[in-house]
Design a protein around this motif. Sequence first.
Motif: not given
Length: 143
Positions: A77-80, A82-87
């Motif tokens: 995802l380009d959205n950092e 959103a990536r952090n939310f998943i982690h």
Amino acid sequence: MKKIALFTLLTFSTLFAAEQSADDIDGYKIFKRDCKQCHVEMMSKSETMTALKAGKLLAPPMVEVSKRIQQIIQVNLDNEEARNFIHISFIKAYLKQPDIFTSLCQPHAKEKFGVMPAQTQLTDAEAEAVADWILYRYEDVAF
């Protein structure tokens, strides 16, 4: 009637005051209170290997844990945010219910350390705060 209104007001204000969000909680304090007994906060890869061979580690260093999560859970995802939310969501879930199938440890680490105990004493806000700390503490740190 005034007593009932006062009781109701005090009850609700106490309930609302007791609820904290992850933003209000220091994840590092949670780490020191609940995680540091097993996880070393910072250790280089060579120090880790030396300590591992000497049998001085109870769990992987937290820097390695953070880096493994970011390496293995690849989110395109380009959205950092959103990536952090998943982690962070993964860390929170794993803290509450760890198991061998969702462990991201290397095979030799799984054999050496096993699965960590569930951190059921953590509130959801505390789990989120420490997950947030784990992710961002090691953001620019190499392992």
